[in-house]
Design an enzyme around this catalytic site. Structure first.
Site, PDB file in Angstrom:
ATOM      1  N   HIS A  36     -29.472  17.839 -30.029  1.00 58.24           N
ATOM      2  CA  HIS A  36     -28.936  16.534 -29.636  1.00 58.24           C
ATOM      3  C   HIS A  36     -30.073  15.774 -28.938  1.00 58.24           C
ATOM      4  CE1 HIS A  36     -24.888  14.379 -28.800  1.00 58.24           C
ATOM      5  NE2 HIS A  36     -25.839  13.523 -28.460  1.00 58.24           N
TER       6      HIS A  36
ATOM      7  N   TYR B 163     -17.625   5.138 -33.548  1.00 55.92           N
ATOM      8  CA  TYR B 163     -17.523   4.188 -32.438  1.00 55.92           C
ATOM      9  C   TYR B 163     -17.085   2.788 -32.867  1.00 55.92           C
ATOM     10  CZ  TYR B 163     -19.407   7.794 -29.488  1.00 55.92           C
ATOM     11  OH  TYR B 163     -19.553   8.970 -28.815  1.00 55.92           O
TER      12      TYR B 163
ATOM     13  N   ASN C 103     -19.064  11.159 -35.773  1.00 54.57           N
ATOM     14  CA  ASN C 103     -19.037  10.413 -34.511  1.00 54.57           C
ATOM     15  C   ASN C 103     -18.693   8.980 -34.871  1.00 54.57           C
ATOM     16  OD1 ASN C 103     -19.969  12.774 -33.428  1.00 54.57           O
ATOM     17  ND2 ASN C 103     -22.004  12.009 -32.893  1.00 54.57           N
TER      18      ASN C 103
ATOM     19  N   ARG D 223     -17.475  20.809 -27.023  1.00 54.04           N
ATOM     20  CA  ARG D 223     -18.710  20.646 -27.797  1.00 54.04           C
ATOM     21  C   ARG D 223     -19.856  20.310 -26.837  1.00 54.04           C
ATOM     22  NH1 ARG D 223     -20.933  15.595 -30.836  1.00 54.04           N
ATOM     23  NH2 ARG D 223     -22.825  16.579 -31.611  1.00 54.04           N
TER      24      ARG D 223
ATOM     25  N   GLU E 157     -17.144  13.011 -32.046  1.00 52.66           N
ATOM     26  CA  GLU E 157     -17.251  12.095 -30.902  1.00 52.66           C
ATOM     27  C   GLU E 157     -16.429  10.857 -31.196  1.00 52.66           C
ATOM     28  OE1 GLU E 157     -21.194  10.827 -29.720  1.00 52.66           O
ATOM     29  OE2 GLU E 157     -21.979  12.865 -29.874  1.00 52.66           O
TER      30      GLU E 157
ATOM     31  N   GLU F 198     -26.405  13.322 -35.314  1.00 55.37           N
ATOM     32  CA  GLU F 198     -26.807  11.970 -35.712  1.00 55.37           C
ATOM     33  C   GLU F 198     -28.266  11.846 -36.145  1.00 55.37           C
ATOM     34  OE1 GLU F 198     -25.597   9.154 -32.714  1.00 55.37           O
ATOM     35  OE2 GLU F 198     -23.486   9.652 -32.918  1.00 55.37           O
TER      36      GLU F 198
HETATM   37  C1  FCB Z   1     -23.610   8.805 -29.704  1.00 60.79           C
HETATM   38  C2  FCB Z   1     -24.343   9.978 -29.116  1.00 60.79           C
HETATM   39  C3  FCB Z   1     -23.820  10.419 -27.777  1.00 60.79           C
HETATM   40  C4  FCB Z   1     -23.411   9.260 -26.905  1.00 60.79           C
HETATM   41  C5  FCB Z   1     -22.544   8.280 -27.673  1.00 60.79           C
HETATM   42  C6  FCB Z   1     -22.067   7.109 -26.857  1.00 60.79           C
HETATM   43  O1  FCB Z   1     -24.445   8.138 -30.598  1.00 60.79           O
HETATM   44  O2  FCB Z   1     -24.294  11.074 -29.992  1.00 60.79           O
HETATM   45  O3  FCB Z   1     -24.783  11.221 -27.173  1.00 60.79           O
HETATM   46  O4  FCB Z   1     -24.511   8.662 -26.346  1.00 60.79           O
HETATM   47  O5  FCB Z   1     -23.206   7.816 -28.802  1.00 60.79           O
END
Ligand code: FCB
Length: 447
Positions: free
Chosen positions: A121, A294, A292, A77, A352, A166
């Site tokens: 992006h 985290y 995405n 990607r 992600e 995002e």
């Molecule tokens: C996300 C982004 C990516 C990267 C990660 C850690 O929010 O999409 O570009 O910076 O965080």
């Protein structure tokens, strides 16, 4: 020992974005982006670095594909730099920019790696920002022109398209708190920006479908569950509003439900930038949603004084990354469930997931990153659980293929499977890359 298996056709990938890896910020006719302007402005990037060179991927893409192959990736990607294609945002096309992505796509296909292309992006052409940026409607119209150029150039070979990465970050960090480019601080502008980003997605959808045979088209969100910090009514409300900010605001309109009324009221927005028909355009059916993931959010009310609230629930915490983000693998399962059971889109990708940790090059030149290995293992187990629960998760992209320019945190935060020495541009596969290769080979996580 447990073996967490994945479906035969599961797509194993890694992700990057243009500004974070390419460098060559002013080469071969590329226009200036808002991130060029922002990173060149003193004080905006924590460690004072820029993406001017970053991973120099613009010149080293060929070797980078060889590394992807070494890891065994089935998909990659990446994003396209809009000002590399249309230096002024619209109008004149820069053929050299198109040629770069065309070569990259050919190289990927030759290596047997499926390209997943993200159109936006975050690196808006600066000229469009000068004309008002995402808070104005004409930026959405320019995005449509840019989409047309990209699909006519690559649609014969690229079948997986992601319109935006995002949208919340674009609107919130770019226009409300100003922590990211273009660094503006105005809430109403941020809300208008969110609408125009979604509108541009909706306007681009039919163009991609029309011009690309067998296209699979979707949008990528940063998503997480919001958990109340205590069971108090105030905290439960805070968690619900946080869900409204991140999830309902951005996904309800895509799902044909319009903007959530409670959030419109909370924002006190005029919403006068929404025109008749916009919501129909935005709700064009998508083939997939990219998630995405985290961390989770623990929501504490700011409406009542701390001493009037219930004590915070104590959550057992395993680890924090270098970004200060809690490592919470179960949250991946939770968010995939929220997305699937409340919205039921045809497919989901984890577009992600990954972690920044302090990496050290050992005396033998190797980079042993056991915390990142554990991070991937534990999140992939949750991905496998989600599939077992009936969630249509089709693929997983590690963030990131290689260390890169982490926006306002600069080059010092390393998310890569591959270590990059920014001086020499030497690349070294970390232990996590080798671990990921094993997972891909086995099509399973063994715990
Ligand atoms: C996300 C982004 C990516 C990267 C990660 C850690 O929010 O999409 O570009 O910076 O965080």
């Amino acid at each position: 020992m447990t073996k967490w298996e994945f479906p035969e056709d599961f797509i194993w990938g890694a992700a990057t974005s243009a500004y974070q890896i390419e460098g060559a910020w002013n080469e071969d006719g590329k226009g200036e982006s808002i991130w060029d302007r922002f990173s060149h402005t003193p004080g905006k990037i924590d460690d004072g670095t820029t993406g001017d060179i970053a991973d120099d991927h613009y010149h080293r893409w060929h070797d980078d594909i060889a590394l992807m192959k070494e890891i065994g990736l089935k998909a990659y990607r990446f994003s396209v730099s809009w000002p590399r294609i249309l230096p002024a945002g619209r109008g004149q096309v820069n053929q050299a920019g198109l040629d770069f992505y065309s070569r990259l796509v050919d190289g990927l296909l030759e290596a047997g790696i499926i390209p997943f292309l993200t159109l936006y992006h975050w690196d808006l052409p600066q000229t469009l920002e000068d004309e008002g940026g995402w808070p104005v409607r004409s930026t959405a119209e320019a995005f449509v022109e840019y989409t047309g150029v990209m699909v006519s150039a690559l649609g014969d070979r690229v079948k997986h398209w992601m319109t935006h990465n995002e949208p919340w970050v674009v609107a919130d960090h770019g226009y409300r708190i100003g922590m990211f480019a273009p660094g503006r601080k105005n809430t109403e502008d941020a809300i208008a920006a969110s609408h125009h980003v979604l509108l541009s997605h909706g306007l681009a959808m039919p163009i991609i479908r029309e011009m690309v045979d067998d296209a699979e088209v979707g949008i990528v969100y940063n998503l997480q569950r919001s958990i109340p910090a205590s069971p108090s009514l105030a905290d439960r409300k805070a968690a619900y509003l946080s869900d409204g900010e991140f999830i309902r605001w951005y996904i309800d309109p895509i799902a044909g439900r319009g903007y959530p009324a409670d959030m419109v009221e909370l924002y006190g927005s005029s919403m006068n930038f929404v025109r008749e028909g916009d919501l129909d355009i935005i709700s064009a059916p998508v083939d997939f949603i990219g998630v995405n993931y985290y961390a989770r959010i623990i929501a504490r009310s700011t409406e009542i004084p701390e001493e009037e609230n219930l004590p915070r629930t104590v959550f057992p915490v395993d680890d924090f990354t270098e970004m200060g983000w809690e490592v919470f693998p179960e949250g991946l399962y939770n968010i995939l469930g929220r997305l699937h059971f409340d919205y039921n889109f045809p497919a989901i990708y984890v577009s992600e997931n990954g972690a920044a940790f302090k990496d050290e090059v050992g005396p033998d030149g190797e980079i042993d990153d056991p915390r990142r290995v554990a991070y991937y293992k534990n999140h992939l187990i949750q991905a496998s659980r989600a599939i077992t629960a009936g969630i249509p998760l089709k693929g997983y992209f590690a963030w990131s293929l290689m260390d890169n320019f982490e926006w306002s945190r600069g080059l010092s935060k390393r998310f890569g499977l591959i270590h990059v020495d920014y001086e020499s541009q030497q690349r070294i596969l970390k232990s996590s890359a080798k671990y990921y290769r094993q997972v891909i080979e086995a099509n399973a996580v063994i715990d």
